[in-house]
Design an enzyme around this catalytic site. Sequence first.
Site, PDB file in Angstrom:
ATOM      1  N   ASP A   1       0.883  -1.173   0.000  1.00 15.88           N
ATOM      2  CA  ASP A   1       0.000   0.000   0.000  1.00 15.88           C
ATOM      3  C   ASP A   1       0.917   1.220   0.000  1.00 15.88           C
ATOM      4  O   ASP A   1       2.136   1.088   0.152  1.00 15.88           O
ATOM      5  CB  ASP A   1      -0.883  -0.026   1.263  1.00 15.88           C
ATOM      6  CG  ASP A   1      -1.832   1.168   1.330  1.00 15.88           C
ATOM      7  OD1 ASP A   1      -2.437   1.506   0.288  1.00 15.88           O
ATOM      8  OD2 ASP A   1      -1.975   1.784   2.406  1.00 15.88           O
ATOM      9  N   SER A   2       0.303   2.394  -0.119  1.00 13.43           N
ATOM     10  CA  SER A   2       1.111   3.614  -0.018  1.00 13.43           C
ATOM     11  C   SER A   2       1.573   3.857   1.422  1.00 13.43           C
ATOM     12  O   SER A   2       2.568   4.531   1.644  1.00 13.43           O
ATOM     13  CB  SER A   2       0.279   4.806  -0.478  1.00 13.43           C
ATOM     14  OG  SER A   2      -0.883   4.890   0.319  1.00 13.43           O
TER      15      SER A   2
ATOM     16  N   TYR B   1      -1.085   8.134  -2.591  1.00 15.55           N
ATOM     17  CA  TYR B   1      -1.206   7.763  -4.005  1.00 15.55           C
ATOM     18  C   TYR B   1      -2.424   8.434  -4.640  1.00 15.55           C
ATOM     19  O   TYR B   1      -2.448   8.684  -5.828  1.00 15.55           O
ATOM     20  CB  TYR B   1      -1.397   6.241  -4.129  1.00 15.55           C
ATOM     21  CG  TYR B   1      -0.133   5.419  -4.149  1.00 15.55           C
ATOM     22  CD1 TYR B   1       1.123   5.981  -3.914  1.00 15.55           C
ATOM     23  CD2 TYR B   1      -0.205   4.044  -4.404  1.00 15.55           C
ATOM     24  CE1 TYR B   1       2.272   5.190  -3.928  1.00 15.55           C
ATOM     25  CE2 TYR B   1       0.939   3.254  -4.430  1.00 15.55           C
ATOM     26  CZ  TYR B   1       2.173   3.822  -4.188  1.00 15.55           C
ATOM     27  OH  TYR B   1       3.300   3.042  -4.210  1.00 15.55           O
ATOM     28  N   GLY B   2      -3.441   8.650  -3.797  1.00 16.25           N
ATOM     29  CA  GLY B   2      -4.749   9.069  -4.316  1.00 16.25           C
ATOM     30  C   GLY B   2      -4.774  10.332  -5.147  1.00 16.25           C
ATOM     31  O   GLY B   2      -5.657  10.515  -5.975  1.00 16.25           O
TER      32      GLY B   2
ATOM     33  N   CYS C   1      -4.173  -1.779  -1.884  1.00 19.76           N
ATOM     34  CA  CYS C   1      -4.384  -0.352  -2.087  1.00 19.76           C
ATOM     35  C   CYS C   1      -5.357  -0.195  -3.253  1.00 19.76           C
ATOM     36  O   CYS C   1      -5.069  -0.656  -4.366  1.00 19.76           O
ATOM     37  CB  CYS C   1      -3.052   0.307  -2.422  1.00 19.76           C
ATOM     38  SG  CYS C   1      -3.200   2.024  -2.914  1.00 19.76           S
ATOM     39  N   ASN C   2      -6.495   0.417  -2.988  1.00 17.71           N
ATOM     40  CA  ASN C   2      -7.500   0.599  -4.044  1.00 17.71           C
ATOM     41  C   ASN C   2      -6.986   1.524  -5.147  1.00 17.71           C
ATOM     42  O   ASN C   2      -7.275   1.310  -6.322  1.00 17.71           O
ATOM     43  CB  ASN C   2      -8.775   1.200  -3.464  1.00 17.71           C
ATOM     44  CG  ASN C   2      -9.533   0.204  -2.616  1.00 17.71           C
ATOM     45  OD1 ASN C   2     -10.427  -0.475  -3.092  1.00 17.71           O
ATOM     46  ND2 ASN C   2      -9.177   0.096  -1.347  1.00 17.71           N
TER      47      ASN C   2
ATOM     48  N   GLU D   1      -3.035   9.126   8.292  1.00 14.08           N
ATOM     49  CA  GLU D   1      -1.573   8.958   8.409  1.00 14.08           C
ATOM     50  C   GLU D   1      -0.992   9.870   9.484  1.00 14.08           C
ATOM     51  O   GLU D   1      -0.014   9.532  10.127  1.00 14.08           O
ATOM     52  CB  GLU D   1      -0.886   9.228   7.056  1.00 14.08           C
ATOM     53  CG  GLU D   1      -1.106   8.137   6.008  1.00 14.08           C
ATOM     54  CD  GLU D   1      -0.196   6.909   6.199  1.00 14.08           C
ATOM     55  OE1 GLU D   1       0.855   7.026   6.849  1.00 14.08           O
ATOM     56  OE2 GLU D   1      -0.566   5.831   5.688  1.00 14.08           O
TER      57      GLU D   1
ATOM     58  N   CYS E   1     -11.040   2.366   0.292  1.00 10.12           N
ATOM     59  CA  CYS E   1      -9.641   2.747   0.526  1.00 10.12           C
ATOM     60  C   CYS E   1      -9.244   1.982   1.774  1.00 10.12           C
ATOM     61  O   CYS E   1      -9.988   1.979   2.765  1.00 10.12           O
ATOM     62  CB  CYS E   1      -9.524   4.249   0.765  1.00 10.12           C
ATOM     63  SG  CYS E   1      -7.885   4.730   1.380  1.00 10.12           S
ATOM     64  N   THR E   2      -8.093   1.326   1.722  1.00 12.15           N
ATOM     65  CA  THR E   2      -7.738   0.437   2.835  1.00 12.15           C
ATOM     66  C   THR E   2      -7.333   1.194   4.101  1.00 12.15           C
ATOM     67  O   THR E   2      -7.160   0.584   5.155  1.00 12.15           O
ATOM     68  CB  THR E   2      -6.606  -0.523   2.407  1.00 12.15           C
ATOM     69  OG1 THR E   2      -5.527   0.251   1.863  1.00 12.15           O
ATOM     70  CG2 THR E   2      -7.097  -1.514   1.373  1.00 12.15           C
ATOM     71  N   HIS E   3      -7.192   2.512   3.999  1.00  8.61           N
ATOM     72  CA  HIS E   3      -6.962   3.302   5.212  1.00  8.61           C
ATOM     73  C   HIS E   3      -8.253   3.458   6.037  1.00  8.61           C
ATOM     74  O   HIS E   3      -8.197   3.614   7.254  1.00  8.61           O
ATOM     75  CB  HIS E   3      -6.489   4.727   4.865  1.00  8.61           C
ATOM     76  CG  HIS E   3      -5.029   4.837   4.559  1.00  8.61           C
ATOM     77  ND1 HIS E   3      -4.475   4.329   3.403  1.00  8.61           N
ATOM     78  CD2 HIS E   3      -4.000   5.404   5.255  1.00  8.61           C
ATOM     79  CE1 HIS E   3      -3.178   4.595   3.407  1.00  8.61           C
ATOM     80  NE2 HIS E   3      -2.866   5.246   4.511  1.00  8.61           N
TER      81      HIS E   3
HETATM   82  N1  DGL Z   1      -4.866   2.895   1.044  1.00  6.72           N
HETATM   83  C1  DGL Z   1      -4.912   3.393  -0.304  1.00  6.72           C
HETATM   84  C2  DGL Z   1      -6.159   2.934  -1.004  1.00  6.72           C
HETATM   85  O1  DGL Z   1      -6.714   1.905  -0.660  1.00  6.72           O
HETATM   86  C3  DGL Z   1      -4.868   4.855  -0.472  1.00  6.72           C
HETATM   87  C4  DGL Z   1      -3.867   5.608  -0.129  1.00  6.72           C
HETATM   88  C5  DGL Z   1      -3.392   6.854  -0.764  1.00  6.72           C
HETATM   89  O2  DGL Z   1      -4.088   7.691  -1.322  1.00  6.72           O
HETATM   90  O3  DGL Z   1      -2.207   6.923  -0.623  1.00  6.72           O
HETATM   91  O4  DGL Z   1      -6.609   3.586  -1.935  1.00  6.72           O
END
Ligand code: DGL
Length: 283
Positions: free
Chosen positions: A14-15, A46-47, A77-78, A157, A189-191
């Site tokens: 993931d990011s 990443y988003g 990570c989505n 984060e 989003c996995t966060h």
């Molecule tokens: N956890 C990432 C996801 O599932 C997103 C993180 C990001 O934007 O860095 O999309």
Amino acid sequence: MTNRLSNSPIGIFDSGIGGLTVAQAIVELLPNEEIIYFGDTAHLPYGDKSPDSIRYYALKICKYFIDSGCKAIVIACNSAASVAAYDILDFYGNDLLIINVIDPLVQEVVNSAVEKVGVIATTATTDSGVYAEQLKKHRPALDVVSMATPLLVPMIEENIVHNEVSSVILKTYLEDTRLKNIDALLLACTHYPLIKNEIAELLPKQVSILDSSETTAEYLRNELQRRALLNDKKRKTNVFNVSQYHPTFEKITALFFGNEVHLQEIDIWGEHQWPQRGKSNTQ
Ligand code: DGL
């Protein structure tokens, strides 16, 4: 598919800390498996990156997992899965098992009775349109509303959670009229599972909140079983790597996995060069 061994590790990336929600579900369901986690904290979030940048990072990370002898990769990570899953499969799908967090969650919704779903995700994921496309392919009558919630990843984060700031941000997003009358909210989003309770407090009780951690772990187990790749012996120690060390990351990883966690910063990038399709140098 290249002959990977059942006692080879599973690469999960993931990011940042979001993929730990998936890694934890995998470790709970498959305690014999050894995992190598990579959080690309140097490029977080990443988003809001371009699809090409996300693809580049994701392919480099997958190449690192292949060179580390992994038998499977979980794109936890989505954002990465929504723009790079096809390329990752195209590049490395013959080398090892590759799964992502989107397919199992889509499957869960398709098999449910919900009629209107809200999808909250990063901008990269919502811009890709992948959830609406996949869900409506299987359930054309399903009402799908997708909404970008880009402040949530930096907020999580930075550990700005369960306080006045997070409450105002979440209210602003969740009170959006587009989410009116949903039966389910997908945490795409996995966060976001890290603030599931806070989200639940702001939604009507009857709305189910779905995330991909457990379904992805089950999906992984089934796919490994199908390929006779489940590890039946006790695993070695799990490995947690990041591209940029951050003490909060180490603290949260320890909360998930206990104090034996030793977070390492590693440089996997090498020259700025797109990875090559197919076979890695470990083949
Ligand atoms: N956890 C990432 C996801 O599932 C997103 C993180 C990001 O934007 O860095 O999309």
